[in-house]
Design a protein around this motif. Sequence first.
Motif, PDB file in Angstrom:
ATOM      1  N   GLN A 112      65.040  14.712  39.073  1.00 57.75           N
ATOM      2  CA  GLN A 112      64.023  14.991  37.546  1.00 57.75           C
ATOM      3  C   GLN A 112      63.068  13.819  37.813  1.00 57.75           C
ATOM      4  O   GLN A 112      62.001  13.995  37.604  1.00 57.75           O
ATOM      5  N   ARG A 113      63.522  12.518  38.013  1.00 55.92           N
ATOM      6  CA  ARG A 113      62.644  11.363  38.371  1.00 55.92           C
ATOM      7  C   ARG A 113      61.688  11.658  39.352  1.00 55.92           C
ATOM      8  O   ARG A 113      60.461  11.070  39.166  1.00 55.92           O
ATOM      9  N   ARG A 114      62.026  12.263  40.407  1.00 56.09           N
ATOM     10  CA  ARG A 114      61.163  12.869  41.581  1.00 56.09           C
ATOM     11  C   ARG A 114      60.118  13.849  41.024  1.00 56.09           C
ATOM     12  O   ARG A 114      59.298  14.256  41.950  1.00 56.09           O
ATOM     13  N   PHE A 115      60.257  14.156  40.050  1.00 57.38           N
ATOM     14  CA  PHE A 115      59.294  15.532  39.588  1.00 57.38           C
ATOM     15  C   PHE A 115      59.627  16.720  40.482  1.00 57.38           C
ATOM     16  O   PHE A 115      58.503  17.218  40.932  1.00 57.38           O
ATOM     17  N   ILE A 116      60.910  17.094  40.791  1.00 61.08           N
ATOM     18  CA  ILE A 116      61.218  18.312  41.595  1.00 61.08           C
ATOM     19  C   ILE A 116      61.183  19.659  40.736  1.00 61.08           C
ATOM     20  O   ILE A 116      61.785  19.674  39.740  1.00 61.08           O
ATOM     21  N   TYR A 117      60.191  20.396  41.182  1.00 60.18           N
ATOM     22  CA  TYR A 117      59.874  21.726  40.590  1.00 60.18           C
ATOM     23  C   TYR A 117      60.203  22.875  41.165  1.00 60.18           C
ATOM     24  O   TYR A 117      59.785  23.028  42.563  1.00 60.18           O
TER      25      TYR A 117
END
Length: 162
Positions: A112-117
């Motif tokens: 989530q903190r890596r902004f995995i989408y």
Amino acid sequence: MDDWISISLPEQRLVIHQRNRPIQSWSVSTAAAGAGERNGSGGTPRGWHRVRAMIGATAPTGSVFVARRPTGEIHSATLAAAHPERDWILTRILWLCGDEPGLNRGGAVDSQRRFIYIHGTPDTEPMGVPRSHGCIRLHSADMIALFNACRPGMPVWIGAPD
């Protein structure tokens, strides 16, 4: 677990399962750097995740997002030529969070903190070929179909098929 998403890194394929049966699948593009959980790795994180947020439900196809917000732009060849440095996030976003502490949740491995989408990408981008910076990319029409079949909290498996 009845409804879930599986993403095969070796096959570059996303499958949506309902009532534990595969109902639809799409070719995707995951990380050019391969699998990787660590912050800064550029890899696609493995293991169990869930859909933390669904973003862009009413956005027009081709809407450009930066930091999960629509810019008001619609992707086009002209826009792409004017901004060749951009990593295009288009149409819809499913923001993932890891469910496995130490693997993809917390510390230096937090998806989530890596902004995995899971997100839309230009239709000119090849699918079935790892080319992203860590996210899972689909063409816009496929992204809309996936988005419409999802719900917040839906489990997502990323890795090799069983």
